[in-house]
Scaffold this motif. Structure first.
Motif, PDB file in Angstrom:
ATOM      1  N   ARG A  16      45.608  48.658  41.941  1.00  0.00           N
ATOM      2  CA  ARG A  16      44.290  48.201  41.491  1.00  0.00           C
ATOM      3  C   ARG A  16      43.583  49.317  40.708  1.00  0.00           C
ATOM      4  N   PHE A  17      43.710  50.587  41.184  1.00  0.00           N
ATOM      5  CA  PHE A  17      43.096  51.727  40.503  1.00  0.00           C
ATOM      6  C   PHE A  17      43.705  51.916  39.111  1.00  0.00           C
ATOM      7  N   ASN A  75      45.208  49.677  37.382  1.00  0.00           N
ATOM      8  CA  ASN A  75      44.832  48.499  36.604  1.00  0.00           C
ATOM      9  C   ASN A  75      43.433  48.650  36.020  1.00  0.00           C
ATOM     10  N   LYS A  76      42.515  49.234  36.780  1.00  0.00           N
ATOM     11  CA  LYS A  76      41.157  49.464  36.267  1.00  0.00           C
ATOM     12  C   LYS A  76      41.151  50.490  35.148  1.00  0.00           C
ATOM     13  N   LYS A 121      37.802  45.282  31.009  1.00  0.00           N
ATOM     14  CA  LYS A 121      37.151  44.495  32.063  1.00  0.00           C
ATOM     15  C   LYS A 121      37.682  43.058  32.080  1.00  0.00           C
ATOM     16  N   GLN A 144      41.394  42.964  33.628  1.00  0.00           N
ATOM     17  CA  GLN A 144      41.654  43.488  34.969  1.00  0.00           C
ATOM     18  C   GLN A 144      41.962  42.359  35.942  1.00  0.00           C
TER      19      GLN A 144
END
Length: 180
Positions: free
Chosen positions: A30-31, A33-34, A39, A42
């Motif tokens: 997730r990190f 991906n961010k 935005k 994601q």
């Protein structure tokens, strides 16, 4: 050959561990991906996808090989162990990558089967009880059929006609007709 087998078994366990950790939480994925995606692109907050968890074959293969390659490069340059200098090092590298990939798929099977068993456990108990009841009914039917067959055979034995004594033989009947 013995070290390759040991490396392969350790790699399978490593792959199982990676998959299990990502099935519990995917914070690192997730990190990344961010950081990488805008935005709009994601992943959603409820998406459980990780580097290997719920991932297709090619991205999973790329992640496993890249992790093993980074570890091999660290071993190559920071320790006196030379991974890429001989056949045995390359073989160990390939064994570790293949074993890790296999371990992720084994963990996938185990986790999916445990979820299915948990979901189906109540219905399995009901199905098992139904099977037991049907089995009891089947056994009772067999007992009653056997009893009927025994009664029928005993009646057949009792009702067999007794031979008639006063009847003429075939020879005598032929003589009476004049054929003999």
């Amino acid at each position: 050959m013995g070290t390759d087998i040991i490396i392969f078994i350790v790699a399978v366990l490593f792959g199982i561990f990676i998959y299990w950790r990502e099935s519990n939480g995917n914070g690192a994925y997730r990190f990344i991906n961010k950081i990488v995606n805008s935005k709009e692109l994601q992943m959603s907050a409820d998406n459980p996808k990780g580097f290997v968890y719920k991932q297709a074959f090619i991205p999973r293969l790329i992640f496993i090989v890249s992790i093993v390659l980074i570890a091999a490069l660290i071993l190559e340059f920071l320790t006196p162990i030379s991974v890429f200098a001989s056949y045995y090092g390359v073989s160990a590298f390939a064994s570790f990558a293949a074993g890790s990939l296999l371990g992720t798929y084994l963990a996938n099977i185990v986790i999916k089967s445990s979820k299915v068993i948990e979901e189906q456990s109540e219905s399995l108990e009901d199905k098992f009880e139904n099977v037991v009841e049907k089995g009891k009914e089947f056994i009772d039917d067999l007992k009653t059929r056997d009893a009927k067959v025994v009664e029928d055979t005993s009646e057949d034995i009792k009702t067999e006609p007794e031979p008639k004594v006063n009847e003429k033989s075939a020879r005598d009947r032929l003589k009476d007709k004049g054929l003999m």
